[in-house]
Design a protein around this motif. Sequence first.
Motif, PDB file in Angstrom:
ATOM      1  N   ALA A 284       0.812  -1.210   0.000  1.00 17.80           N
ATOM      2  CA  ALA A 284       0.000   0.000   0.000  1.00 17.80           C
ATOM      3  C   ALA A 284       0.854   1.271   0.000  1.00 17.80           C
ATOM      4  N   ILE A 285       2.122   1.139   0.377  1.00 21.16           N
ATOM      5  CA  ILE A 285       3.020   2.307   0.424  1.00 21.16           C
ATOM      6  C   ILE A 285       3.494   2.619  -0.995  1.00 21.16           C
ATOM      7  N   PRO A 286       3.356   3.861  -1.462  1.00 22.02           N
ATOM      8  CA  PRO A 286       3.776   4.194  -2.831  1.00 22.02           C
ATOM      9  C   PRO A 286       5.294   4.125  -2.974  1.00 22.02           C
ATOM     10  N   PRO A 287       5.794   3.895  -4.194  1.00 23.63           N
ATOM     11  CA  PRO A 287       7.243   3.849  -4.395  1.00 23.63           C
ATOM     12  C   PRO A 287       7.884   5.210  -4.154  1.00 23.63           C
ATOM     13  N   ASP A 288       9.141   5.181  -3.815  1.00 23.28           N
ATOM     14  CA  ASP A 288       9.898   6.406  -3.539  1.00 23.28           C
ATOM     15  C   ASP A 288       9.927   7.308  -4.767  1.00 23.28           C
ATOM     16  N   GLU A 289       9.623   8.590  -4.584  1.00 25.85           N
ATOM     17  CA  GLU A 289       9.525   9.519  -5.707  1.00 25.85           C
ATOM     18  C   GLU A 289      10.854   9.679  -6.440  1.00 25.85           C
ATOM     19  N   GLY A 290      11.950   9.690  -5.691  1.00 22.24           N
ATOM     20  CA  GLY A 290      13.259   9.838  -6.325  1.00 22.24           C
ATOM     21  C   GLY A 290      13.595   8.671  -7.234  1.00 22.24           C
ATOM     22  N   ILE A 291      13.260   7.454  -6.800  1.00 16.84           N
ATOM     23  CA  ILE A 291      13.529   6.277  -7.626  1.00 16.84           C
ATOM     24  C   ILE A 291      12.578   6.242  -8.820  1.00 16.84           C
ATOM     25  N   VAL A 292      11.333   6.652  -8.613  1.00 14.46           N
ATOM     26  CA  VAL A 292      10.385   6.738  -9.730  1.00 14.46           C
ATOM     27  C   VAL A 292      10.921   7.688 -10.804  1.00 14.46           C
ATOM     28  N   GLU A 293      11.458   8.817 -10.378  1.00 13.17           N
ATOM     29  CA  GLU A 293      12.018   9.796 -11.319  1.00 13.17           C
ATOM     30  C   GLU A 293      13.236   9.239 -12.030  1.00 13.17           C
ATOM     31  N   LEU A 294      14.073   8.489 -11.312  1.00 15.32           N
ATOM     32  CA  LEU A 294      15.262   7.893 -11.926  1.00 15.32           C
ATOM     33  C   LEU A 294      14.853   6.894 -13.011  1.00 15.32           C
ATOM     34  N   VAL A 295      13.888   6.048 -12.708  1.00 14.72           N
ATOM     35  CA  VAL A 295      13.424   5.063 -13.694  1.00 14.72           C
ATOM     36  C   VAL A 295      12.840   5.776 -14.907  1.00 14.72           C
ATOM     37  N   ALA A 296      12.065   6.827 -14.674  1.00 14.24           N
ATOM     38  CA  ALA A 296      11.468   7.573 -15.787  1.00 14.24           C
ATOM     39  C   ALA A 296      12.546   8.235 -16.642  1.00 14.24           C
ATOM     40  N   ARG A 297      13.582   8.733 -16.001  1.00 14.50           N
ATOM     41  CA  ARG A 297      14.665   9.416 -16.721  1.00 14.50           C
ATOM     42  C   ARG A 297      15.476   8.449 -17.577  1.00 14.50           C
ATOM     43  N   GLU A 298      15.726   7.253 -17.067  1.00 18.95           N
ATOM     44  CA  GLU A 298      16.544   6.275 -17.786  1.00 18.95           C
ATOM     45  C   GLU A 298      15.759   5.510 -18.854  1.00 18.95           C
ATOM     46  N   THR A 299      14.443   5.533 -18.771  1.00 18.00           N
ATOM     47  CA  THR A 299      13.553   4.816 -19.711  1.00 18.00           C
ATOM     48  C   THR A 299      14.066   3.409 -20.035  1.00 18.00           C
ATOM     49  N   PRO A 300      14.253   2.563 -19.022  1.00 12.20           N
ATOM     50  CA  PRO A 300      14.794   1.217 -19.279  1.00 12.20           C
ATOM     51  C   PRO A 300      13.745   0.294 -19.890  1.00 12.20           C
TER      52      PRO A 300
END
Length: 240
Positions: A139-155
């Motif tokens: 129920a806890i949302p993912p960390d915003e910083g890691i979400v941004e990193l994943v979005a930036r790297e577009t893996p």
Amino acid sequence: DFPAMRILFSMRHSGALRNFASTVEELARRGHRIHLTFMMQDKLRDERLLRELTSAYPGITHGFGEASRRPWLRLARRIRSAADYARYRAPEYASATALYDRAAARVSPGMQRIVRLPLVRTRTGLRLLTRLLHAIEHAIPPDEGIVELVARETPDVVLVTPLIELGSDQVEYVKAARAAGVPCGLCVHSWDNLTNKGLIHVIPDHVFVWNEAQRREAVGLHHVPTERVVVTGAPVYDQW
């Protein structure tokens, strides 16, 4: 052959390359682009393997991807540490006092008292407590910083290792990948990781293990569905 992919590989620190350098090198040799992201500095501060790989293969990049220190993350750490601690109250760990003490050091006295209650110490009680803690985790949302990193790297795929450190922040990479709709895999780091560390709190799409013994551990101890476990051999022994 697979088309070239963008791979985001989260490691606790660059020392993990002592076990995965051959894997990363082979992926780069095949034309895949790999971004290595580290949660912390290697305590040995030996970055020779990292330098060799990034010098030989321009497609290998690296940086730091530490989770932020926002309130949700603090709660997630407490929940994970509590679930890891409860694991060592199970009967099969009755004689593993060193493992129990290590896990106990990461939880509050209040949580220790709860886990020591007679009802909770039964197999059924421990199972219900673990399910409750896992429900809170999901129920806890993912960390915003890691979400941004994943979005930036577009893996095209996210890999993590070791993931099962007590109270591990790397769970945020699995949750961020899931939120982004990106496949995610755990690469088991060492021969004993599935038995004497923490739990796999959020199960990735695939868990890559060394052998049939680890397959049984992933399924029996971490409740990973059998179809998600892939036996690859031990990357650390590729050179032999």
